[in-house]
Write a protein that holds these residues in place. Structure first.
Motif, PDB file in Angstrom:
ATOM      1  N   GLY A 146    -103.283 -75.542  79.951  1.00 35.37           N
ATOM      2  CA  GLY A 146    -102.360 -76.448  80.635  1.00 35.37           C
ATOM      3  C   GLY A 146    -101.821 -75.813  81.905  1.00 35.37           C
ATOM      4  N   SER A 147    -100.877 -76.511  82.530  1.00 33.76           N
ATOM      5  CA  SER A 147    -100.329 -76.039  83.809  1.00 33.76           C
ATOM      6  C   SER A 147     -98.931 -75.474  83.677  1.00 33.76           C
ATOM      7  N   GLY A 148     -98.399 -75.389  82.441  1.00 29.44           N
ATOM      8  CA  GLY A 148     -97.048 -74.860  82.250  1.00 29.44           C
ATOM      9  C   GLY A 148     -96.020 -75.737  82.934  1.00 29.44           C
ATOM     10  N   GLN A 149     -95.146 -75.096  83.712  1.00 32.29           N
ATOM     11  CA  GLN A 149     -94.106 -75.833  84.429  1.00 32.29           C
ATOM     12  C   GLN A 149     -94.600 -76.382  85.758  1.00 32.29           C
ATOM     13  N   GLN A 150     -95.786 -75.993  86.146  1.00 34.48           N
ATOM     14  CA  GLN A 150     -96.337 -76.446  87.425  1.00 34.48           C
ATOM     15  C   GLN A 150     -96.949 -77.838  87.272  1.00 34.48           C
ATOM     16  N   SER A 151     -96.747 -78.666  88.281  1.00 34.38           N
ATOM     17  CA  SER A 151     -97.358 -79.995  88.302  1.00 34.38           C
ATOM     18  C   SER A 151     -98.595 -79.949  89.187  1.00 34.38           C
ATOM     19  N   ILE A 152     -99.724 -80.330  88.630  1.00 35.28           N
ATOM     20  CA  ILE A 152    -100.966 -80.379  89.402  1.00 35.28           C
ATOM     21  C   ILE A 152    -101.685 -81.679  89.095  1.00 35.28           C
ATOM     22  N   ALA A 153    -102.517 -82.085  90.012  1.00 35.94           N
ATOM     23  CA  ALA A 153    -103.332 -83.276  89.800  1.00 35.94           C
ATOM     24  C   ALA A 153    -104.571 -82.913  88.999  1.00 35.94           C
ATOM     25  N   THR A 154    -105.205 -83.905  88.408  1.00 36.84           N
ATOM     26  CA  THR A 154    -106.437 -83.619  87.666  1.00 36.84           C
ATOM     27  C   THR A 154    -107.545 -83.136  88.604  1.00 36.84           C
ATOM     28  N   THR A 155    -107.492 -83.505  89.884  1.00 39.35           N
ATOM     29  CA  THR A 155    -108.447 -82.961  90.842  1.00 39.35           C
ATOM     30  C   THR A 155    -108.336 -81.448  90.889  1.00 39.35           C
ATOM     31  N   MET A 156    -107.090 -80.954  90.971  1.00 33.32           N
ATOM     32  CA  MET A 156    -106.892 -79.512  91.038  1.00 33.32           C
ATOM     33  C   MET A 156    -107.266 -78.839  89.723  1.00 33.32           C
ATOM     34  N   ALA A 157    -107.057 -79.520  88.604  1.00 29.84           N
ATOM     35  CA  ALA A 157    -107.471 -78.956  87.322  1.00 29.84           C
ATOM     36  C   ALA A 157    -108.982 -78.752  87.306  1.00 29.84           C
ATOM     37  N   PHE A 158    -109.718 -79.712  87.837  1.00 27.62           N
ATOM     38  CA  PHE A 158    -111.166 -79.561  87.897  1.00 27.62           C
ATOM     39  C   PHE A 158    -111.551 -78.412  88.820  1.00 27.62           C
ATOM     40  N   VAL A 159    -110.891 -78.302  89.978  1.00 34.12           N
ATOM     41  CA  VAL A 159    -111.207 -77.240  90.929  1.00 34.12           C
ATOM     42  C   VAL A 159    -110.968 -75.868  90.297  1.00 34.12           C
ATOM     43  N   ARG A 160    -109.883 -75.736  89.533  1.00 34.34           N
ATOM     44  CA  ARG A 160    -109.618 -74.466  88.848  1.00 34.34           C
ATOM     45  C   ARG A 160    -110.741 -74.130  87.880  1.00 34.34           C
ATOM     46  N   LEU A 161    -111.207 -75.123  87.143  1.00 34.63           N
ATOM     47  CA  LEU A 161    -112.309 -74.893  86.224  1.00 34.63           C
ATOM     48  C   LEU A 161    -113.576 -74.523  86.984  1.00 34.63           C
TER      49      LEU A 161
ATOM     50  N   LYS B  69    -113.857 -72.969  89.777  1.00 38.70           N
ATOM     51  CA  LYS B  69    -113.774 -71.571  90.213  1.00 38.70           C
ATOM     52  C   LYS B  69    -114.224 -70.637  89.108  1.00 38.70           C
ATOM     53  N   ASP B  70    -113.769 -70.890  87.884  1.00 36.46           N
ATOM     54  CA  ASP B  70    -114.151 -70.034  86.765  1.00 36.46           C
ATOM     55  C   ASP B  70    -115.646 -70.139  86.479  1.00 36.46           C
ATOM     56  N   LEU B  71    -116.198 -71.335  86.579  1.00 32.80           N
ATOM     57  CA  LEU B  71    -117.626 -71.507  86.339  1.00 32.80           C
ATOM     58  C   LEU B  71    -118.461 -70.806  87.409  1.00 32.80           C
ATOM     59  N   MET B  72    -117.996 -70.830  88.640  1.00 28.16           N
ATOM     60  CA  MET B  72    -118.760 -70.212  89.723  1.00 28.16           C
ATOM     61  C   MET B  72    -118.703 -68.686  89.677  1.00 28.16           C
ATOM     62  N   ARG B  73    -117.804 -68.138  88.885  1.00 26.52           N
ATOM     63  CA  ARG B  73    -117.765 -66.685  88.712  1.00 26.52           C
ATOM     64  C   ARG B  73    -118.825 -66.199  87.724  1.00 26.52           C
ATOM     65  N   ASP B  74    -119.394 -67.121  86.969  1.00 31.02           N
ATOM     66  CA  ASP B  74    -120.403 -66.753  85.993  1.00 31.02           C
ATOM     67  C   ASP B  74    -121.636 -66.201  86.715  1.00 31.02           C
ATOM     68  N   LYS B  75    -122.103 -65.017  86.288  1.00 21.92           N
ATOM     69  CA  LYS B  75    -123.186 -64.334  86.987  1.00 21.92           C
ATOM     70  C   LYS B  75    -124.486 -65.124  86.951  1.00 21.92           C
ATOM     71  N   GLU B  76    -124.733 -65.821  85.863  1.00 23.26           N
ATOM     72  CA  GLU B  76    -125.986 -66.557  85.739  1.00 23.26           C
ATOM     73  C   GLU B  76    -125.905 -67.951  86.354  1.00 23.26           C
TER      74      GLU B  76
END
Length: 910
Positions: A503-518, A520-527
């Protein structure tokens, strides 16, 4: 008033390219001077001298035309034509057999009781163009790479089938199954190039006119992109697009020419079959479409090769000392040339050559029959070969070949050049006899007079068939062929998705930003990381994706040859020849073409790419919906993000930006898996499952559409014992009612889920209603599964009857069901018939407008207070509450006063 000829010139400037040189020594002196200037002083000095010469010529009133178009003659003069390496006699026999079988296949498809249609005339005009390509240029996939990518003109498909028949790739049963895909299964053939229907044969769907050209441009660009990023060696691949001159009127055909020139895509060749006819009549009756297209392509930066006349014109052009013949060619409009294609040699002598004694003298020694057979360049193998060879050898620019042909060529006087030829599908016995004689085929009159006309095959051991196989062996295999060589990807585990699920805790974010955060994590995957292809139409910053600029960088084959104005900032704009992000400018059509090319790379080049295309949701399925059908047909995969979704979420933008229907449009595409998630943890489950379905061991030919919003909210952490199956199948209980005694159910999707939760609280506190809130992550998937259940039950009445998932999931839930979303009601109404109880929906039907989110939602009656009244209304209908409470609630919440609504959260572009 200007005269008609002044207002509509049929030729725009040009330099003579085939007028005889009467003083070669003087010409050579001028050329030697230019060469010396280049060699001794450099190209810049030579350029300056040329410009000064042009300037002086204009001062002296020497007519030096602009180079937007050239004379109406072949670009490659006869003296510059290369040696033709093929056996022209054998190739003529092959082509004749192909022509016959293509026409007979369509004619047989019109037999009584079938009548499924087909097109004969398009292939008849372009047959020689394809034949030269098949025999000498189109590379197959046998060498292990992607070979060439050939975008065949859709209406020419009978000819491609006919050639495959000669090569034993298709049988007579297949040809007789043309356009009878189910009734003649497994032998049926699709009407046009459809990879989804023939996944081992066709690669690129092209018959929706205009999509072939733009698809070819972005395929050539994707080839360069993959090579630059060292994902695949595409250096040998050439992209060919076979198009029609009428098709070039489609905006998609010409709208992205400049990107091909700007990026120097010399791996791309357009072959425009200029038979001068559209479906109903001439393309440019009063003009000259070849000259017009030459101007357009040359102005866009393309290399232009005109292929207008066949070799029979060469002696006449060689006599044209004063340019009178070229002038006649220049000034004759296309409509008149079409008339010449249907008239006699005597008519042509009188009308084309006859009113000028110098012209008439040129053909005095020719018979009327010889004049009649003065032909067009698109039917001459040697001249076609010269054009194709020049195209593939040209460097630094894409090439267009403008080849003049006759629609219906060789089919006889009832077909050739006739306005109605596109709709003509059946050959009479007399037509067939004349056609056979023209092609010199050994078929008897008896065979043509008794029943359906036969197919012709010269025999598997004949020199023609052996020649065909040898040529394809030398070029690396058969074309068209679709091969899938890619292997499943190693997908990341649950850990990669953990951050978004918190979740986002006390921070308010849009679902667009939630996808962007995900992401970023996927693009760090070496494969996996390097395989993501980010695509956006000049809106990366809007969607909060500028954070990728410094690391992923924007793809530009030239790199960044300037200092960025924001270079000191952390998120500075950064271009690179190996960049991962495709920034196609303000072109949804261009971005979607990139999406398709990337999404089908697993088949085209055997290397899976994971495109992520993010756009304003209003401008996806609505603006480029035809391309999403093309994407499904091409079996492409990837993620499509409809950002700033919803009719009331994008405040201030107004009608044209307010999307309340893209989910409904997405539901019409069978290859699209569409979701409307509310929270980050839902997105995590959907994306993880999408990667598994599209890139895992049992990969499926689908693509995912997620609508995400720009409204900031606090995202809850994933609940314990989350119903992951419900998220993926389309509905799960998000919040169970805890107080109140009157049961009710609220179903909501996307940005509407928080409104439903607020309504749940109001109902409990003020109206003694205990409402459960269900998150409907996919109305579309729920409906699709329910329809499949009903289809099974229809055909299996004696088997155990299947119950739709939505029915089973909601079974036991008490009270009426009220559905709400930021979409028009038709979106949630998709599941109404399968909901086990009274069902009502609330939605944003009508045009969007600019206002605060609260005011817009109050106007459409979809906010929390409106949901409360909606639930109470259904309870009153069932007699569970008194109807008097409805007026009380409407007055209490001032539902009739838009200005009384809480304006809601402001901002949130991402």
């Amino acid at each position: 008033m200007a005269s008609g000829s002044d207002r509509n010139p049929i030729i725009i400037g040009g330099l003579p390219s085939q007028v005889p040189d009467f003083d070669p020594e003087e010409t050579q002196e001028w050329l030697d001077s230019l060469d010396a200037a280049v060699d001794e002083r450099g190209r810049e000095r030579a350029r300056y001298l040329m410009l000064r010469l042009i300037e002086r010529a204009r001062e002296k009133r020497v007519a030096v035309p602009e180079m937007r178009s050239t004379d109406y003659v072949n670009t490659i003069p006869t003296r510059a034509e290369p040696f033709f390496p093929g056996n022209e006699e054998i190739e003529r026999k092959i082509l004749n057999a192909t022509r016959w079988n293509a026409a007979v296949m369509v004619s047989r498809a019109q037999r009584p009781g079938i009548g499924v249609g087909g097109h004969i005339a398009t292939f008849a005009s372009s047959a020689s163009l394809y034949d030269v390509g098949f025999n000498h240029f189109f590379r197959g996939k046998d060498e292990g790479d992607g070979g060439d990518q050939v975008f065949f003109q859709g209406h020419a498909s009978p000819g491609i089938y006919a050639r495959a028949f000669l090569l034993d790739r298709l049988s007579e049963d297949n040809l007789d199954g043309f356009r009878q895909e189910k009734s003649k299964a497994p032998h049926g053939l699709s009407s046009y190039p459809h990879p989804r229907l023939m996944p081992d044969f066709w690669e690129f769907p092209t018959v929706s006119m205009g999509l072939g050209p733009i698809g070819a441009i972005y395929q050539a660009r994707m080839n360069r992109y993959m090579h630059a990023r060292e994902i695949a060696d595409t250096s040998k691949s050439h992209v060919w697009a076979f198009l029609g001159d009428g098709e070039m009127d489609e905006p998609e055909s010409l709208g992205q020419l400049t990107i091909a020139a700007r990026e120097g895509l010399d791996n791309l060749t357009f072959v425009v079959n200029c038979n001068l006819q559209r479906l109903d009549g001439p393309v440019r009756g009063n003009g000259k479409v070849i000259q017009e297209l030459e101007s357009v392509f040359r102005g866009a930066g393309w290399n232009v090769i005109k292929l207008i006349w066949d070799r029979t014109w060469d002696p006449l052009l060689a006599q044209d000392r004063d340019g009178i013949l070229v002038n006649r060619m220049n000034t004759t409009p296309d409509g008149q040339f079409q008339t010449y294609a249907t008239e006699s040699g005597a008519y042509i002598r009188d009308h084309f050559f006859g009113d000028d004694q110098r012209l008439r003298a040129m053909v005095e020694g020719m018979t009327d029959d010889q004049i009649l057979h003065l032909g067009r360049g698109g039917h001459d193998h040697k001249k076609i070969y010269a054009a194709f060879k020049a195209a593939v050898e040209h460097k630094g620019q894409p090439t267009v070949i403008l080849a003049k042909t006759v629609k219906g060529w060789t089919l006889g006087p009832n077909f050739e050049g006739r306005n109605a030829t596109h709709q003509m599908k059946k050959l009479t016995v007399d037509d067939l006899k004349g056609f056979r004689d023209r092609l010199h085929l050994p078929i008897s009159d008896k065979e043509l007079e008794s029943g359906a006309p036969p197919y012709y095959h010269p025999g598997r051991d004949s020199e023609e068939i052996q020649y065909m196989h040898d040529r394809r062996l030398g070029l690396g295999g058969y074309v068209p062929t679709r091969v899938v060589r890619s292997k499943p990807l190693a997908l990341p585990g649950d850990k990669t998705y953990a951050t978004v699920k918190k979740g986002s805790g006390q921070q308010s974010i849009a679902t667009t930003m939630a996808f962007v955060r995900l992401l970023k994590d996927l693009m760090r995957d070496k494969e996996l990381g390097k395989r993501f292809v980010l695509i956006a139409p000049d809106e990366y910053r809007t969607f909060g994706m500028d954070s990728f600029f410094p690391s992923a960088k924007i793809y530009n084959p030239l790199g960044q040859q300037y200092e960025s104005v924001d270079r000191e900032l952390l998120l500075a704009y950064k271009e690179s020849p190996t960049g991962q992000m495709l920034h196609d400018g303000i072109s949804e059509a261009g971005c979607t073409a990139s999406l398709i090319a990337a999404g089908s790379a697993y088949a085209t080049h055997g290397e899976p790419l994971i495109p992520v295309y993010v756009f304003y949701s209003m401008f996806g399925f609505q603006r480029t919906g035809d391309q999403f059908w093309q994407m499904s047909d091409q079996l492409a995969r990837g993620f499509v993000l409809g950002a700033t979704a919803g009719r009331t979420t994008l405040t201030g933008e107004g009608l044209q930006h307010a999307d309340g229907h893209s989910q409904l449009l997405a539901s019409t595409n069978p290859g699209c898996v569409a979701y409307d998630p509310a929270f980050g943890f839902e997105i995590a489950h959907i994306v993880q499952d999408g990667l598994r379905r599209m890139y895992g061991p049992d990969s499926e030919d689908v693509f995912y559409y997620l609508t995400v919003y720009n409204e900031p909210i606090q995202h809850p952490a994933e609940p314990e014992n989350i119903d992951a199956e419900g998220i993926l199948k389309g509905v799960y209980r998000f919040s169970e009612g805890t107080s109140g005694s009157i049961p009710a159910q609220i179903m909501a999707s996307g940005v509407a889920v928080p409104w439903a939760v607020e309504a749940q609280k109001i109902l409990a506190e003020e109206w003694n209603v205990k409402a459960d809130v269900w998150s409907a992550t996919s109305w579309n998937e729920l409906r699709r599964e329910a329809v499949a259940c009903e289809e099974y039950n229809l055909l299996h009445p004696e088997e155990e009857q299947r119950v739709p998932y939505v029915t089973r999931k909601l079974a036991g839930a008490q009270g009426p069901f009220v559905a709400v979303s930021d979409w028009m009601r038709a979106v949630p109404d998709q599941v109404a018939r399968w909901v086990p109880g009274t069902y009502q929906s609330l939605g944003a039907d009508g045009f969007g407008f600019a206002d605060t989110r609260g005011a817009a939602r109050r106007f459409f009656h979809i906010d929390a207070q409106s949901i409360v009244v909606g639930v109470l209304t259904e309870l009153a209908r069932e007699g569970k509450v008194d109807r008097s409470v409805l007026k009380q609630a409407i007055d209490r919440y001032q539902l009739l006063d838009v200005s009384a609504a809480d304006p809601g959260a402001a901002g949130g572009d991402a």
